[in-house]
Design a protein around this motif. Structure first.
Motif, PDB file in Angstrom:
ATOM      1  N   SER A  43       0.833  -1.212   0.000  1.00 25.91           N
ATOM      2  CA  SER A  43       0.000   0.000   0.000  1.00 25.91           C
ATOM      3  C   SER A  43       0.864   1.256   0.000  1.00 25.91           C
ATOM      4  O   SER A  43       2.033   1.237   0.397  1.00 25.91           O
ATOM      5  N   SER A  44       0.278   2.338  -0.433  1.00 32.85           N
ATOM      6  CA  SER A  44       1.028   3.598  -0.473  1.00 32.85           C
ATOM      7  C   SER A  44       1.441   4.033   0.932  1.00 32.85           C
ATOM      8  O   SER A  44       2.513   4.613   1.124  1.00 32.85           O
ATOM      9  N   GLY A  45       0.624   3.737   1.918  1.00 28.40           N
ATOM     10  CA  GLY A  45       0.965   4.076   3.299  1.00 28.40           C
ATOM     11  C   GLY A  45       2.169   3.294   3.792  1.00 28.40           C
ATOM     12  O   GLY A  45       3.067   3.848   4.428  1.00 28.40           O
ATOM     13  N   SER A  46       2.209   1.998   3.493  1.00 36.90           N
ATOM     14  CA  SER A  46       3.362   1.164   3.872  1.00 36.90           C
ATOM     15  C   SER A  46       4.630   1.672   3.219  1.00 36.90           C
ATOM     16  O   SER A  46       5.673   1.793   3.871  1.00 36.90           O
ATOM     17  N   LYS A  47       4.539   1.978   1.948  1.00 44.53           N
ATOM     18  CA  LYS A  47       5.714   2.475   1.220  1.00 44.53           C
ATOM     19  C   LYS A  47       6.186   3.810   1.783  1.00 44.53           C
ATOM     20  O   LYS A  47       7.382   4.062   1.895  1.00 44.53           O
ATOM     21  N   ALA A  48       5.238   4.653   2.180  1.00 40.83           N
ATOM     22  CA  ALA A  48       5.600   5.944   2.747  1.00 40.83           C
ATOM     23  C   ALA A  48       6.299   5.762   4.097  1.00 40.83           C
ATOM     24  O   ALA A  48       7.287   6.447   4.383  1.00 40.83           O
ATOM     25  N   TYR A  49       5.826   4.831   4.924  1.00 37.22           N
ATOM     26  CA  TYR A  49       6.490   4.585   6.204  1.00 37.22           C
ATOM     27  C   TYR A  49       7.888   4.025   6.004  1.00 37.22           C
ATOM     28  O   TYR A  49       8.818   4.367   6.746  1.00 37.22           O
ATOM     29  N   LEU A  50       8.077   3.185   4.989  1.00 28.58           N
ATOM     30  CA  LEU A  50       9.426   2.693   4.685  1.00 28.58           C
ATOM     31  C   LEU A  50      10.324   3.842   4.231  1.00 28.58           C
ATOM     32  O   LEU A  50      11.497   3.922   4.628  1.00 28.58           O
ATOM     33  N   ALA A  51       9.782   4.730   3.428  1.00 27.90           N
ATOM     34  CA  ALA A  51      10.551   5.892   2.979  1.00 27.90           C
ATOM     35  C   ALA A  51      10.929   6.775   4.169  1.00 27.90           C
ATOM     36  O   ALA A  51      12.056   7.274   4.256  1.00 27.90           O
ATOM     37  N   LEU A  52      10.004   6.962   5.097  1.00 24.91           N
ATOM     38  CA  LEU A  52      10.286   7.755   6.291  1.00 24.91           C
ATOM     39  C   LEU A  52      11.381   7.098   7.126  1.00 24.91           C
ATOM     40  O   LEU A  52      12.294   7.777   7.601  1.00 24.91           O
ATOM     41  N   ALA A  53      11.315   5.797   7.291  1.00 21.04           N
ATOM     42  CA  ALA A  53      12.355   5.083   8.044  1.00 21.04           C
ATOM     43  C   ALA A  53      13.721   5.299   7.393  1.00 21.04           C
ATOM     44  O   ALA A  53      14.715   5.559   8.078  1.00 21.04           O
ATOM     45  N   GLY A  54      13.773   5.200   6.067  1.00 16.55           N
ATOM     46  CA  GLY A  54      15.024   5.433   5.356  1.00 16.55           C
ATOM     47  C   GLY A  54      15.526   6.850   5.560  1.00 16.55           C
ATOM     48  O   GLY A  54      16.725   7.076   5.765  1.00 16.55           O
ATOM     49  N   ILE A  56      14.922   8.810   8.140  1.00 15.74           N
ATOM     50  CA  ILE A  56      15.391   8.920   9.528  1.00 15.74           C
ATOM     51  C   ILE A  56      16.787   8.314   9.666  1.00 15.74           C
ATOM     52  O   ILE A  56      17.678   8.913  10.279  1.00 15.74           O
ATOM     53  N   ILE A  57      16.994   7.145   9.087  1.00 15.99           N
ATOM     54  CA  ILE A  57      18.304   6.485   9.149  1.00 15.99           C
ATOM     55  C   ILE A  57      19.369   7.356   8.492  1.00 15.99           C
ATOM     56  O   ILE A  57      20.450   7.551   9.048  1.00 15.99           O
ATOM     57  N   ARG A  58      19.060   7.880   7.309  1.00 18.25           N
ATOM     58  CA  ARG A  58      20.037   8.742   6.612  1.00 18.25           C
ATOM     59  C   ARG A  58      20.390   9.973   7.436  1.00 18.25           C
ATOM     60  O   ARG A  58      21.554  10.335   7.582  1.00 18.25           O
TER      61      ARG A  58
END
Length: 65
Positions: A43-54, A56-58
């Motif tokens: 889902s677009s929401g899942s993908k957005a949370y993965l992008a946010l995690a990335g 934050i890590i960066r």
């Protein structure tokens, strides 16, 4: 949109660029008792949370260098 603009203007680099969209699958996940990644990882929401995690890590890596 105006609230986002004000946040960027006031907090600048402290605001994450990733936007979590409103999404039916995000809203459904808690009623199933699972994270959205288990409910619908595509889902677009899942993908957005993965992008946010990335993001934050960066940022954390950049802050420690």
């Amino acid at each position: 949109l105006e609230v986002s603009r004000q946040l960027f203007n006031h907090f600048a680099d402290k605001v994450y660029r990733t936007v979590i969209p409103r999404n039916v699958r995000l809203a459904e996940a808690p009623s199933f008792g699972v994270p959205v990644m288990y409910h619908d990882k595509g889902s677009s929401g899942s993908k957005a949370y993965l992008a946010l995690a990335g993001e934050i890590i960066r940022r954390n890596k950049e802050a420690t260098v």
